[in-house]
Scaffold this active site. Sequence first.
Site, PDB file in Angstrom:
ATOM      1  CD  GLU A  77     -18.788   7.999 -15.694  1.00 24.98           C
ATOM      2  OE1 GLU A  77     -18.131   8.907 -16.226  1.00 24.98           O
ATOM      3  OE2 GLU A  77     -18.627   7.651 -14.498  1.00 24.98           O
ATOM      4  N   GLY A 105      -5.750   2.907  -1.248  1.00 26.62           N
ATOM      5  CA  GLY A 105      -5.136   2.040  -0.246  1.00 26.62           C
ATOM      6  C   GLY A 105      -6.149   1.486   0.721  1.00 26.62           C
ATOM      7  CD1 TRP A 107      -7.095  -4.620   7.311  1.00 25.54           C
ATOM      8  CD2 TRP A 107      -5.370  -3.511   8.195  1.00 25.54           C
ATOM      9  NE1 TRP A 107      -6.379  -5.514   8.081  1.00 25.54           N
ATOM     10  CE2 TRP A 107      -5.317  -4.860   8.635  1.00 25.54           C
ATOM     11  CE3 TRP A 107      -4.389  -2.608   8.619  1.00 25.54           C
ATOM     12  CZ2 TRP A 107      -4.317  -5.320   9.491  1.00 25.54           C
ATOM     13  CZ3 TRP A 107      -3.389  -3.088   9.466  1.00 25.54           C
ATOM     14  CH2 TRP A 107      -3.352  -4.416   9.889  1.00 25.54           C
ATOM     15  CG  ASN A 108      -9.813  -5.050   3.568  1.00 25.45           C
ATOM     16  OD1 ASN A 108      -9.394  -5.609   4.574  1.00 25.45           O
ATOM     17  ND2 ASN A 108     -11.103  -4.752   3.406  1.00 25.45           N
ATOM     18  CD  GLU A 148      -4.701   1.678   6.723  1.00 23.99           C
ATOM     19  OE1 GLU A 148      -4.955   0.649   7.395  1.00 23.99           O
ATOM     20  OE2 GLU A 148      -5.560   2.511   6.413  1.00 23.99           O
ATOM     21  CE1 TYR A 149      -1.278   2.505   9.584  1.00 26.30           C
ATOM     22  CE2 TYR A 149      -1.275   0.147  10.027  1.00 26.30           C
ATOM     23  CZ  TYR A 149      -1.910   1.375  10.085  1.00 26.30           C
ATOM     24  OH  TYR A 149      -3.153   1.479  10.635  1.00 26.30           O
ATOM     25  CG  MET A 213      -5.986   6.329  10.416  1.00 30.73           C
ATOM     26  SD  MET A 213      -5.920   4.906   9.283  1.00 30.73           S
ATOM     27  CE  MET A 213      -4.151   4.713   9.094  1.00 30.73           C
ATOM     28  CG  ASP A 216      -9.105  -0.097  14.742  1.00 32.57           C
ATOM     29  OD1 ASP A 216     -10.181  -0.221  15.361  1.00 32.57           O
ATOM     30  OD2 ASP A 216      -9.019  -0.160  13.500  1.00 32.57           O
ATOM     31  CD1 TRP A 365     -13.518   3.646   9.915  1.00 34.67           C
ATOM     32  CD2 TRP A 365     -12.844   4.552   7.981  1.00 34.67           C
ATOM     33  NE1 TRP A 365     -13.670   2.694   8.944  1.00 34.67           N
ATOM     34  CE2 TRP A 365     -13.266   3.219   7.746  1.00 34.67           C
ATOM     35  CE3 TRP A 365     -12.392   5.326   6.914  1.00 34.67           C
ATOM     36  CZ2 TRP A 365     -13.231   2.643   6.478  1.00 34.67           C
ATOM     37  CZ3 TRP A 365     -12.357   4.750   5.662  1.00 34.67           C
ATOM     38  CH2 TRP A 365     -12.772   3.422   5.442  1.00 34.67           C
TER      39      TRP A 365
END
Length: 470
Positions: A77, A105, A107-108, A148-149, A213, A216, A365
Amino acid sequence: MWSYIALLFALTAVAEATEPAKHVVCYQGTWSVYRPKEGKFGVEDIDPFLCTHLVYAFLGIQESGDLRVIDPYLDLEDNGGLGNIQKFNALKLKNPTLKTLLAVGGWNEGSKRFSIVANDPEKRSRFVEQVVQFLQRHGFDGLDLDWEYPGQRHNLTGNNDRENYITFLKELRAGLNPFGYILSAAVGSAEFSASISYDIPTISQYLDIINVMAYDLHGPWDESVAINAPLYAGANDTTERAQQLNVDAVIRYWLDAGAPPEKLLLGVPFYGRTFTLASAEGHMPGADHIGRGIAGPYSREPGVLGYNELCELFQREQWTTGWEAVQQVPFAYKDRQWLGYENTNSLVLKAQYAMEHKLGGIMIWSLESDDFHGSCGGESYPLLRNINRVLFGRDNPTGLAAEVQPAATPRSRVGVEDYCHDTDGYVRDSHNCSKFYYCSAGSTFQFACPTGLSFDYNTNSCNYVDLVKC
């Protein structure tokens, strides 16, 4: 029919009861607020009664050990920002049993900075300190660590990520414990990958929740088309590696390796993966492909379709759908486009699997990919509701609807006052915005918001003062 007072006492009992035996942990990808048209998903689209835990994804990590706010304008804010985190945690004012977690964190974010911080005692200490301060400042109930990871992706020579990950979790646990904060982690799934990253019995000592997870598992990186998260191995899974790429193999590995089942959550995808077939004639699992398929109009990533995107696509176009009986997952095709995905049937089977193996519940997810508008001819959040029906015997963990939640604990019952007149419903005190009344059948029930909160007519609940027009 219960009287209103009886209902209030029952709701208070629910709020004070122990946490449900099963968890439904729901991630929100906060960037979905920038999606176009009907795909736009903000905090106001979250139903806080459909999940036991909501996870705010993501913040980042600096090589110094500092937390990194990726989108300050959205998240905070300060300086005229949108205050998304504040709104996210205000959902607990509607559902007092809800827990909120901050995810760091993804993946990106990659692995390099995590590896650097985890390898340095001073940087680890700085990260723990910053996390605790951030949780305290913004009202989260815990941290979800999404490295990851460890030992993979951007692996740094000389860094023992597998051992450092244990130390990292141990020090986070010590830092969070005095405040009663939750520590969870999103972890890789298949044995050939997870065995590199995790000493499972040891990390389980420090984690409250382990989000596996289990998706994928297949995608356009494979030589042939296959389904994102099959429940069991299929006829085409002939190698040892391929036989590890299904939900059953993943969960059995984690359990056999020493993960406590009550801490283990089965992660499920609310999206499918698309392929472009090499030939329109080859449309069964195992057919050849030449790469990623179509993108969705909201997520706009080639090779990926959220459930909300694909169910709308099926309404507009004539796709042929199929069911892979051995793997217990659906697929669909049209011309040279092929899609392996999840629907209510496959997710009910996964939730039943979690129950049969006495797992801690289901991780999702992610929220913005469900049919949250109910646009496909049925109820809103059909995937999430059906998971809840399996885990709890109803379509949400508490069994309570948003409309009947009290905004605060009743202080006293008073006689008929001028506040109500001939009105039924909520009325705010004209002199004190933190005080309000519920009017019902000629009686007035007085309430008081917790310190620092005011009654908000927009939500019929207590909210942060700066978000309420008083």
